[in-house]
Design a protein around this motif. Structure first.
Motif, PDB file in Angstrom:
ATOM      1  N   GLU A 108       0.756  -1.421   0.105  1.00 48.92           N
ATOM      2  CA  GLU A 108      -0.036   0.014   0.120  1.00 48.92           C
ATOM      3  C   GLU A 108       0.852   1.300   0.101  1.00 48.92           C
ATOM      4  O   GLU A 108       0.284   2.402  -0.521  1.00 48.92           O
ATOM      5  CB  GLU A 108      -1.045  -0.041   1.040  1.00 48.92           C
ATOM      6  CG  GLU A 108      -1.710  -1.190   1.136  1.00 48.92           C
ATOM      7  CD  GLU A 108      -2.935  -1.113   2.177  1.00 48.92           C
ATOM      8  OE1 GLU A 108      -3.746  -0.016   2.190  1.00 48.92           O
ATOM      9  OE2 GLU A 108      -3.022  -2.061   3.093  1.00 48.92           O
ATOM     10  N   TRP A 111       1.914   1.929  -3.414  1.00 50.96           N
ATOM     11  CA  TRP A 111       1.007   2.309  -4.586  1.00 50.96           C
ATOM     12  C   TRP A 111       0.530   3.577  -4.156  1.00 50.96           C
ATOM     13  O   TRP A 111      -0.328   4.023  -4.864  1.00 50.96           O
ATOM     14  CB  TRP A 111       0.071   1.404  -5.183  1.00 50.96           C
ATOM     15  CG  TRP A 111      -0.965   0.823  -4.050  1.00 50.96           C
ATOM     16  CD1 TRP A 111      -1.739   1.617  -3.018  1.00 50.96           C
ATOM     17  CD2 TRP A 111      -1.487  -0.244  -3.819  1.00 50.96           C
ATOM     18  NE1 TRP A 111      -2.392   0.836  -2.523  1.00 50.96           N
ATOM     19  CE2 TRP A 111      -2.765  -0.367  -2.904  1.00 50.96           C
ATOM     20  CE3 TRP A 111      -1.272  -1.652  -4.647  1.00 50.96           C
ATOM     21  CZ2 TRP A 111      -3.138  -1.390  -2.678  1.00 50.96           C
ATOM     22  CZ3 TRP A 111      -1.960  -2.695  -4.081  1.00 50.96           C
ATOM     23  CH2 TRP A 111      -2.850  -2.788  -3.131  1.00 50.96           C
ATOM     24  N   THR A 112       0.888   4.133  -2.971  1.00 54.86           N
ATOM     25  CA  THR A 112       0.732   5.529  -2.648  1.00 54.86           C
ATOM     26  C   THR A 112       1.771   6.314  -3.018  1.00 54.86           C
ATOM     27  O   THR A 112       1.499   7.480  -3.701  1.00 54.86           O
ATOM     28  CB  THR A 112       0.617   5.681  -1.267  1.00 54.86           C
ATOM     29  OG1 THR A 112      -0.386   4.695  -0.655  1.00 54.86           O
ATOM     30  CG2 THR A 112       0.058   6.993  -0.760  1.00 54.86           C
ATOM     31  N   ILE A 116       2.081   9.435  -6.128  1.00 59.58           N
ATOM     32  CA  ILE A 116       2.547  10.872  -6.015  1.00 59.58           C
ATOM     33  C   ILE A 116       3.506  11.306  -6.624  1.00 59.58           C
ATOM     34  O   ILE A 116       3.644  12.562  -6.916  1.00 59.58           O
ATOM     35  CB  ILE A 116       2.793  10.771  -4.398  1.00 59.58           C
ATOM     36  CG1 ILE A 116       1.509  10.719  -3.498  1.00 59.58           C
ATOM     37  CG2 ILE A 116       3.631  12.241  -3.843  1.00 59.58           C
ATOM     38  CD1 ILE A 116       1.815  10.755  -1.994  1.00 59.58           C
TER      39      ILE A 116
ATOM     40  N   VAL B 296      -6.983   2.150   5.027  1.00 61.76           N
ATOM     41  CA  VAL B 296      -6.585   2.990   3.785  1.00 61.76           C
ATOM     42  C   VAL B 296      -7.755   3.319   3.082  1.00 61.76           C
ATOM     43  O   VAL B 296      -8.033   4.478   2.492  1.00 61.76           O
ATOM     44  CB  VAL B 296      -5.643   2.267   3.103  1.00 61.76           C
ATOM     45  CG1 VAL B 296      -5.364   2.993   1.895  1.00 61.76           C
ATOM     46  CG2 VAL B 296      -4.225   2.262   4.101  1.00 61.76           C
ATOM     47  N   ALA B 300      -8.643   6.759   2.440  1.00 65.25           N
ATOM     48  CA  ALA B 300      -8.573   7.553   0.908  1.00 65.25           C
ATOM     49  C   ALA B 300      -9.663   8.372   0.894  1.00 65.25           C
ATOM     50  O   ALA B 300     -10.004   9.263   0.036  1.00 65.25           O
ATOM     51  CB  ALA B 300      -8.200   6.396   0.075  1.00 65.25           C
ATOM     52  N   CYS B 303      -9.939  11.501   2.484  1.00 65.11           N
ATOM     53  CA  CYS B 303      -8.866  12.437   1.691  1.00 65.11           C
ATOM     54  C   CYS B 303      -9.869  13.085   0.599  1.00 65.11           C
ATOM     55  O   CYS B 303      -9.821  14.231   0.121  1.00 65.11           O
ATOM     56  CB  CYS B 303      -7.751  11.609   1.146  1.00 65.11           C
ATOM     57  SG  CYS B 303      -6.657  11.812   2.259  1.00 65.11           S
ATOM     58  N   VAL B 338      -4.519  10.740  -6.479  1.00 67.38           N
ATOM     59  CA  VAL B 338      -3.864   9.590  -5.822  1.00 67.38           C
ATOM     60  C   VAL B 338      -4.960   8.794  -4.956  1.00 67.38           C
ATOM     61  O   VAL B 338      -4.874   7.565  -5.019  1.00 67.38           O
ATOM     62  CB  VAL B 338      -2.805  10.452  -4.875  1.00 67.38           C
ATOM     63  CG1 VAL B 338      -2.012   9.255  -3.836  1.00 67.38           C
ATOM     64  CG2 VAL B 338      -1.833  11.139  -5.795  1.00 67.38           C
ATOM     65  N   PRO B 339      -5.528   9.224  -4.164  1.00 72.36           N
ATOM     66  CA  PRO B 339      -6.398   8.673  -3.149  1.00 72.36           C
ATOM     67  C   PRO B 339      -7.348   7.734  -3.951  1.00 72.36           C
ATOM     68  O   PRO B 339      -7.779   6.334  -3.623  1.00 72.36           O
ATOM     69  CB  PRO B 339      -7.108   9.600  -2.147  1.00 72.36           C
ATOM     70  CG  PRO B 339      -6.908  10.642  -2.725  1.00 72.36           C
ATOM     71  CD  PRO B 339      -5.998  10.853  -3.397  1.00 72.36           C
ATOM     72  N   ILE B 342      -5.790   4.636  -5.620  1.00 74.44           N
ATOM     73  CA  ILE B 342      -5.592   3.990  -4.286  1.00 74.44           C
ATOM     74  C   ILE B 342      -6.525   2.876  -4.301  1.00 74.44           C
ATOM     75  O   ILE B 342      -6.543   1.345  -4.237  1.00 74.44           O
ATOM     76  CB  ILE B 342      -4.871   4.422  -3.244  1.00 74.44           C
ATOM     77  CG1 ILE B 342      -3.648   5.071  -3.132  1.00 74.44           C
ATOM     78  CG2 ILE B 342      -5.284   3.682  -1.933  1.00 74.44           C
ATOM     79  CD1 ILE B 342      -3.492   5.898  -2.027  1.00 74.44           C
TER      80      ILE B 342
END
Lengths: 357, 557, 198
Positions: A108, A111-112, A116, B296, B300, B303, B338-339, B342
């Motif tokens: 995790e 893949w963050t 970014i 997460v 996410a 976020c 990004v989130p 994810i």
């Protein structure tokens, strides 16, 4: 046996579907993007066929962005497709549930962090182009045009060259040795519009009480098309743009002709009288006569234009007559009312307008 | 195994008159019935919105077509957008939220049942008010009729000068009214989730659907209000002579855009986050694995909620903001990728190593994953502002957002329909018809919306009732229109399936999918009181714990 | 057969969740705050942009007395709730009545101020951007005060009819939260309109 065939068929269809999904979405942009410079006739308004620096900068940025997004697509799509195929429920299952995996910090985190980083790179690329396009200031020899958007036509004023015209914009060609950009100030007389000629630049809106500016420096002579790109009312669809990029000599000649007042023609005096006595002069200007209305396009050099009604129809006597008779036959919802002229009056006025070269 | 067949006893308790049954439905405060009312209402308006879309596409099938006049066309795209967002997508998602949340958190109803009913009827009335404009909108100059200012109604097109008659007022008032309904429902969702969870269900143990609807409701509370405010200002301008958006008096047309998009952007997250919720419940069950990375996923989503309130001006890149402002909104918009990305990875990881059963709900969820990926990537393209200076306000944008709404949200909605239909009706839907629906709709969706990107790239702006030949747009518009008919066919199969299965489907039992959340512990359909005894839970998957006492979730997370 | 009951063994967890009423009211306050924020933003954006007509520093008089009234009403309603929680219904009713009175004085004062602005200074909602934004913002607030007052009066009537008792404290408290919110909004409006904008 039957079940097996069904599964096989389903599998074939699914892989075909996967293949199609792989090919179709980016087919158009790939074709448009890489074929366009070689085949500009794919479309006269192809954003991937730039002839001017802003459009070129955008095209370069877009290729980079497309490369990045295409790579992401290939990787993630590939993984998804793999998962969909590989982890299908087996026909003969032992009824046990698979291992329950609740998460994994390393995966995790990876893949963050990677997204970014991608975002940072894309952001910097975009920021650079924003600055280069928006922060450019006009050099001394730039041609300055004020564009005023109306429902549903374009007014063009060249303040330092004392030219007022409508619907067909003429600008000089520019090249690396003799840069001659054109800077456009964008205003609106009524509601929101947007100036979009894809091969020259990105679009910029015309918003009342909010002047905007943009610039172009086309390096190829020719006619470039576009249209209004912000919904502005009934005839938004026919607020077309025609930008003529002329050689320096042609442009200077055009300016010369446009700054003269209207030609006086004895043969058309009957039509001119009718024109000046009817409501026409409330909306239209013909330089050098009593007609000085500003609501509608300037008609002083009407016959120098290839089209009427902001590109909605070719500039032929027939179309001119139809337009004056009833604009709704060409552009229903246009702000010009049907003038209700009788047959002979109509012919006379049309003849008069046809002398306005 | 937990599929229990409950005999469908045809109780002859009493043949109640139809009027009585209707009265019960009209006066209900039961979250399940209100949920179904929301859903049925939305399906009705889906038909209206679909007809409007079909008219649009037939008009655009070739250049210089004259299927409808420009005036009618402009009303069509305005009504299509307004209908689909406010009277299809929002109600249907509220409907599912209403139905499922109390069941999934072990409660008997929502926190404020009467507010719930009030909110539904406000929303419903708003929709009927909007459609009344077709007959009642005639004002002066006969310039009334349905609104034709676009679904985001930019000023000053909406001022009395440019929008005479009452058409714009119908747009304003119907959305004001339904906006109160939306805010009411959002308040209800938040209060329910915070205050009515069953014993043992801490915030960290509630289903993801509850979490995501909590975030969605928070967004509604914060984002629908700006729209309400802007519309009140517009009414002041139109009827009290105010100058909020009156550019002649120094007012600003741009400030309407800011206010609208401060609503408009979070609104799309309001629509997509519940779709994520469906995927997060369905994908694990059909992959036979717990959701990968629950904490997460929650983080996410939160976020996305926060960042989503800061990206609105990416709808205004062409408006002439300063380069600093443009740059900021590029950054915030790219950040939100990004989130969102994810979450796709988490769903992928959930499927990874699983035993995926491609029943209809999972088919739709799988397609959702592929399509949402594409939609997100086209969004990333447009987040690069200069690229948006070309792509913005063109058919590329139209393709992008339909990819999100249809390809993302509607696909998961169909999945949700098929997944929870057995619970809501007590019957199984027909699996063959379900798959037929899927393939028809998939083909239609891709025909229409894959190819729609191309005219955008080739310079076709949006909201035009016709276009010039010779621009290279003709063939693509033709293909786009053809796809509409496949989609319509798919939807007809879907409705037919629902209707047929409701009366003739196999009895479903309480847990046909061997699932793990609380709603599958009740009979199908659940009784009014939901649970005979309020449950107590120890983990995120209480039914998994019951079915696997040797290996319960609470030993791991 | 009934559905399987989902009760875990050894489930003796202490379980307390927030109350619904206050949770709902906080959400409502958040929504209203968002609406007011937009009106405040519009007000601030248009400061100094009126092309003609009366300007704020020409015509606005700082409403000190009215502000004191409204802010005191927050205090009085707070006391009222405290008294109700102790079961002292009559004292509660008196302080509640005082709150209503202070709120009514505020509204009356606003009406007077507006009469002055319209008739003497010629400032209406149509006059210019200042007029539009001022009347909208202050009017929206006054509308919320009015709605609050109606609710307070309703509770007062119920109290006089003897229907309000100590166990209704939480409901009254939820209403008082709304009232406090209205006062906080006034503080913001006051600062933006009468201090910063002048």
């Amino acid at each position: 046996m039957n079940g097996q065939r069904k599964v096989t068929n389903a599998r074939v269809v699914r892989s075909l579907d996967t293949l199609a999904r792989l090919v179709l979405p980016f087919c158009g942009s790939v074709v448009g993007g890489f074929a366009a410079p070689a085949v500009p006739w794919l479309s006269p308004t192809n954003i991937f066929a730039p002839v001017s620096t802003p459009a070129q900068s955008i095209f370069d940025l877009s290729r980079f962005v497309l490369m990045v997004t295409a790579s992401i697509f290939v990787v993630v799509f590939g993984l998804l497709a793999y998962a969909v195929v590989k982890f299908r429920k087996k026909r003969v299952s032992d009824g046990r549930e698979p291992a329950q995996v609740y998460g994994s910090t390393q995966v995790e985190l990876a893949w963050t962090v990677i997204p970014i980083l991608i975002v940072v790179v894309l952001f910097l690329a975009a920021a650079r182009v924003i600055a280069s396009i928006q922060n450019a200031s006009p050099p001394r020899n730039a041609v300055e045009v004020t564009v005023i958007g109306h429902q549903f036509w374009w007014e063009y004023r060249y303040p330092s060259l004392h030219v007022v015209t409508a619907n067909e914009l003429h600008i000089p060609v520019s090249d690396a040795e003799h840069p001659a950009p054109t800077f456009l100030t964008l205003l609106s007389a009524d509601t929101d519009h947007s100036f979009w000629v894809p091969r020259l630049a990105g679009k910029t809106d015309l918003i009342p009480n909010h002047p905007n500016s943009m610039w172009v420096d086309p390096h190829e002579i020719g006619l470039y098309l576009g249209q209004c790109a912000q919904y502005c009312g009934t005839q938004h669809a026919k607020m077309l743009l025609r930008v003529y990029v002329d050689s320096r000599e042609d442009f200077d000649r055009w300016i010369q002709e446009q700054s003269r007042p209207a030609r006086v023609s004895a043969a058309a005096s009957e039509g001119q009288t009718i024109f000046e006595r009817t409501a026409c002069i409330n909306c239209h200007t013909v330089a050098g006569t009593v007609a000085n209305g500003r609501f509608g396009p300037d008609l002083t050099h009407l016959m120098s234009r290839d089209t009427i009604a902001s590109g909605a129809a070719p500039n032929t006597p027939e179309n001119l007559r139809r337009w004056i008779q009833d604009p709704g036959t060409i552009k229903p919802g246009s702000k010009m009312p049907a003038m209700g002229l009788s047959g002979p009056d109509l012919m006379a006025v049309t003849s008069y307008l046809e002398t306005l070269h | 195994m937990s599929t229990q067949s409950i005999a469908w006893a045809k109780t002859e308790v009493s043949r109640r008159p139809l009027v009585e049954k209707l009265h019960e439905w009209v006066t209900t405060v039961d979250h399940k019935r209100l949920g179904i009312l929301y859903i049925l209402y939305a399906l009705l308006f889906l038909a209206f919105g679909g007809v409007e879309a079909t008219i649009i596409r037939i008009q655009l099938i070739r250049p210089h077509n004259s299927f409808v006049s420009p005036q009618v066309f402009n009303r069509m795209f305005t009504m299509h957008g307004t209908t689909m967002i406010f009277f299809v997508a929002m109600p249907i998602l509220f409907g599912f939220a209403n139905y499922l949340i109390p069941l999934m958190i072990g409660a008997r109803d929502m926190a404020f049942p009467r507010l719930n009913a009030f909110s539904f009827w406000m929303t419903a009335f708003g929709g009927f008010l909007l459609y009344f404009s077709f007959v009642g909108g005639d004002g002066l100059y006969g310039a009334g009729n349905a609104p034709d200012v676009g679904w985001f109604a930019y000023a000053p097109l909406t001022s009395q000068t440019f929008s005479r008659g009452h058409s714009t007022d119908f747009w304003i008032l119907s959305l004001l009214v339904s906006g109160f309904g939306s805010i009411g429902t959002a308040i209800n969702i938040i209060a329910t989730i915070l205050c009515m969870r069953c014993k043992g269900m801490t915030l960290g143990k509630m289903p993801l659907l509850a979490w995501l609807n909590l975030v969605m409701a928070g967004l509604v509370v914060l984002a629908v209000s700006p729209l309400t405010a802007a519309q009140l200002m517009l009414l002041v301008d139109r009827y009290l002579g105010g100058h909020f958006f009156d550019t002649q008096a120094g007012g600003s047309a741009v400030i309407w855009m800011h206010f609208f998009w401060i609503f408009g952007h979070p609104e799309v997250y309001v629509l997509v986050i519940p779709a994520f919720a469906f995927a997060s419940e369905i994908i694990p069950v059909f992959s036979r694995k717990a959701i990968f990375g629950y904490p997460v996923m929650v983080a996410a989503t939160i976020c996305i909620g926060f960042i989503g309130m800061s990206v609105w001006a990416h709808h205004m890149f062409t408006v002439g903001m300063s380069s600093a402002a443009n740059t900021f909104f590029v950054l915030s918009t790219m950040a939100i990728a990004v989130p969102t990305g994810i979450k796709i990875f988490n769903w992928l990881a959930t499927m990874w190593g699983g035993q995926i059963d491609f029943k209809t709900p999972m088919l739709f969820c799988a397609a959702f994953l592929f399509q949402f990926l594409v939609a997100g990537l086209t969004g990333v393209m447009m987040s690069a502002a200069p690229f948006d200076w070309q792509l913005g306000n063109s058919y590329f944008v139209v393709a992008h957002f339909h990819y999100v709404i249809l390809g993302g949200i509607f696909f998961t909605l169909f999945a949700a329909f098929y997944y929870w239909f057995p619970k809501m009706s007590g019957r199984m839907y027909n699996e063959t018809l379900g798959k037929l629906h899927f393939w028809l709709f998939l083909i239609g969706f891709h025909l229409t919306f894959d190819f729609m990107h191309i005219p955008g790239i080739l310079g076709m702006p949006r909201r035009i009732y016709t276009y010039e030949p010779g621009r290279g747009w003709d063939i693509w518009n033709l293909i786009v229109t053809v796809g509409v008919f496949f989609q319509a066919a798919g939807v007809l199969v879907f409705i037919g399936n629902l209707l047929w299965s409701y009366w003739r489907g196999k009895v479903a039992g309480s847990d046909p999918w061997d699932a793990w959340t609380l709603e599958w512990s009740t009979p199908s359909p659940p009784p009014t009181y939901n649970f005979a005894t309020i449950p107590e839970v120890k983990s995120r998957r209480p039914l998994w714990d019951l079915k696997h006492p040797e290996d319960p979730d609470w030993q791991y997370e | 057969m009934s559905a399987p009951s989902v009760t875990m063994p050894e489930a003796d967890i202490r379980w307390s969740l927030p109350a619904r009423g206050p949770a709902g009211m906080y959400c409502l306050i958040a929504a209203e705050a968002a609406i007011f924020t937009i009106f405040v933003v519009a007000y601030i954006f248009y400061i100094g942009k009126s092309v003609s007509g009366p300007q704020p520093h020409d015509v606005l008089r700082v409403p000190v007395f009215l502000t004191i009234c409204l802010l005191s009403s927050s205090l009085t309603i707070h006391f009222a709730i405290k008294l109700l929680s102790k079961g002292r219904v009559i004292s509660f009713a008196l302080w509640w009545l005082l709150t209503v009175t202070l709120g009514a004085v505020f509204l009356a004062g606003t009406v007077r101020e507006w009469r002055h602005l319209i008739h003497d200074e010629g400032l209406t909602i149509q006059t210019n951007l200042f007029g539009t934004t001022y009347y909208s913002l202050v009017g929206l607030h006054a509308f919320h005060v009015t709605v609050g007052l109606l609710a307070l009066v309703t509770v007062l009537i119920f109290t006089l009819l003897g229907n309000v008792r100590r166990e209704h404290t939480q409901r009254a408290e939820v209403l008082s939260m709304y009232w406090h919110f209205v006062d906080v909004v006034w503080v913001v409006v006051f600062i933006v309109v009468y201090v910063v904008g002048r």
